[in-house]
Scaffold this active site. Structure first.
Site, PDB file in Angstrom:
ATOM      1  N   ASP A 127       0.827  -1.205   0.000  1.00 57.69           N
ATOM      2  CA  ASP A 127       0.000   0.000   0.000  1.00 57.69           C
ATOM      3  C   ASP A 127       0.865   1.260   0.000  1.00 57.69           C
ATOM      4  OD1 ASP A 127      -2.391   1.361  -0.051  1.00 57.69           O
ATOM      5  OD2 ASP A 127      -2.651   1.341   2.128  1.00 57.69           O
ATOM      6  N   ASN A 136     -10.537  -3.050  -5.060  1.00 58.21           N
ATOM      7  CA  ASN A 136      -9.842  -2.042  -5.892  1.00 58.21           C
ATOM      8  C   ASN A 136     -10.417  -1.980  -7.298  1.00 58.21           C
ATOM      9  OD1 ASN A 136      -6.570  -2.772  -4.454  1.00 58.21           O
ATOM     10  ND2 ASN A 136      -8.004  -1.166  -3.889  1.00 58.21           N
TER      11      ASN A 136
HETATM   12  C1  IPE Z   1      -5.027  -2.703  -0.048  1.00 57.30           C
HETATM   13  O1  IPE Z   1      -4.829  -1.362  -0.352  1.00 57.30           O
HETATM   14  C2  IPE Z   1      -4.888  -3.533  -1.258  1.00 57.30           C
HETATM   15  C3  IPE Z   1      -3.561  -3.537  -1.846  1.00 57.30           C
HETATM   16  C4  IPE Z   1      -2.502  -2.993  -1.360  1.00 57.30           C
HETATM   17  C5  IPE Z   1      -3.445  -4.255  -3.071  1.00 57.30           C
HETATM   18  P1  IPE Z   1      -6.047  -0.328  -0.427  1.00 57.30           P
HETATM   19  O2  IPE Z   1      -5.452   1.012  -0.566  1.00 57.30           O
HETATM   20  O3  IPE Z   1      -7.031  -0.761  -1.419  1.00 57.30           O
HETATM   21  O4  IPE Z   1      -6.695  -0.531   1.013  1.00 57.30           O
HETATM   22  P2  IPE Z   1      -7.778   0.324   1.771  1.00 57.30           P
HETATM   23  O5  IPE Z   1      -8.863   0.673   0.817  1.00 57.30           O
HETATM   24  O6  IPE Z   1      -7.048   1.524   2.272  1.00 57.30           O
HETATM   25  O7  IPE Z   1      -8.228  -0.586   2.875  1.00 57.30           O
HETATM   26  C1  IPE Z   2      -1.578   0.309  -3.354  1.00 56.95           C
HETATM   27  O1  IPE Z   2      -1.429   1.665  -3.462  1.00 56.95           O
HETATM   28  C2  IPE Z   2      -1.795  -0.350  -4.674  1.00 56.95           C
HETATM   29  C3  IPE Z   2      -3.199  -0.687  -4.896  1.00 56.95           C
HETATM   30  C4  IPE Z   2      -4.119  -0.755  -3.980  1.00 56.95           C
HETATM   31  C5  IPE Z   2      -3.582  -0.988  -6.270  1.00 56.95           C
HETATM   32  P1  IPE Z   2      -2.656   2.646  -3.385  1.00 56.95           P
HETATM   33  O2  IPE Z   2      -3.084   2.963  -4.758  1.00 56.95           O
HETATM   34  O3  IPE Z   2      -3.736   2.150  -2.480  1.00 56.95           O
HETATM   35  O4  IPE Z   2      -1.934   3.880  -2.716  1.00 56.95           O
HETATM   36  P2  IPE Z   2      -2.532   4.915  -1.687  1.00 56.95           P
HETATM   37  O5  IPE Z   2      -3.099   4.142  -0.529  1.00 56.95           O
HETATM   38  O6  IPE Z   2      -3.567   5.692  -2.430  1.00 56.95           O
HETATM   39  O7  IPE Z   2      -1.351   5.724  -1.287  1.00 56.95           O
HETATM   40 MG    MG Z   3      -4.122   2.403  -0.508  1.00 55.58          MG
END
Ligand code: IPE
Ligand code: IPE
Ligand code: MG
Length: 224
Positions: A9, A57
């Site tokens: 993340d 996602n």
């Molecule tokens: C969790 O990240 C999923 C991945 C890192 C692939 P998200 O950014 O989607 O998680 P939430 O929504 O903050 O829980």
């Molecule tokens: C994690 O990075 C990757 C995915 C969930 C696809 P994020 O896209 O959630 O990054 P933040 O949480 O917005 O920084």
């Molecule tokens: Mg995230």
């Protein structure tokens, strides 16, 4: 430790901090995966699973989900020769049914060419949900008329019964976000503020030192 899993993340926030687009953040994050995998191997951790995209996602804008699927495609292609040379079994876990035939072909080609390797394993969780995984396992058991038992549910998950000893989440939040809900029953959990694109090999070493100091008891009084 046999199996480590990463909830990657923080790509978006990393990009934001650098005045770049979210796409740029995902690109940087994706470039980090193989390097981190190799550091795990060098530290004698033979299996690593990387959570690249959750089922939830998929509700992000299409440009973002499509971009991530292209990154997946490109990085498999880029690393396939190395996977073969180093005898690494590659697998994508998750519901890939919506992916384009080109990407599905890339995945099955890589999975097929590395299927005979057993020592090192690299799993990418893509459109993956822990709830989906459990449901899928139960559906498979029902379809094949196999008893619904704890062992059978475990062995029919996308990971098989190969559960992560440790789950590391970068990016500051302390939650699983639907990752490996069944498999995480006795996983150790480490949460880091580091954003995924900045996560490094040194961080892996630090985590391993931390992990080694933990006494795992699995509910027992003595770790025997
Ligand atoms: C969790 O990240 C999923 C991945 C890192 C692939 P998200 O950014 O989607 O998680 P939430 O929504 O903050 O829980
Ligand atoms: C994690 O990075 C990757 C995915 C969930 C696809 P994020 O896209 O959630 O990054 P933040 O949480 O917005 O920084
Ligand atoms: Mg995230």
């Amino acid at each position: 430790m046999k199996h480590i899993a990463f909830i990657m993340d923080g790509n978006g926030r990393w990009a934001d901090n650098h005045g770049k687009t979210r796409q740029f953040g995902h690109e940087k994050g994706s470039e980090n995966v193989y390097d981190i995998f190799l550091s795990c191997i060098n530290l004698n951790i033979n299996t690593a699973t990387f959570f690249a995209m959750s089922s939830e996602n998929m509700n992000r804008p299409k440009e973002e989900t499509e971009f991530i699927s292209i990154l997946l495609n490109n990085s498999i292609k880029r690393h396939l020769p190395d996977l073969i040379e180093n005898k690494i079994k590659f697998k994508v876990i998750g519901d890939t049914s919506h992916l384009s035939s080109t990407i599905l072909e890339t995945i099955s080609h890589a999975e097929h060419l590395t299927s005979k390797y057993e020592r090192y394993k690299l799993n990418i969780a893509y459109n993956y949900g822990g709830k989906w995984d459990i449901l899928n396992s139960i559906h498979t058991l029902l379809k094949n008329n196999v008893e619904i038992s704890l062992d059978n549910i475990s062995s029919h998950l996308s990971t098989g019964s190969d559960f992560p000893d440790l789950i590391v989440r970068t990016g500051g939040y302390k939650r699983l976000s639907n990752f490996m809900l069944w498999q995480a029953a006795y996983s150790e959990l480490i949460f880091l503020d580091t954003l995924w694109p900045e996560f490094s090999s040194d961080d892996v070493s630090g985590i391993l030192d931390n992990y080694r100091s933990i006494k795992r008891k699995f509910g027992k009084l003595i770790n025997d």
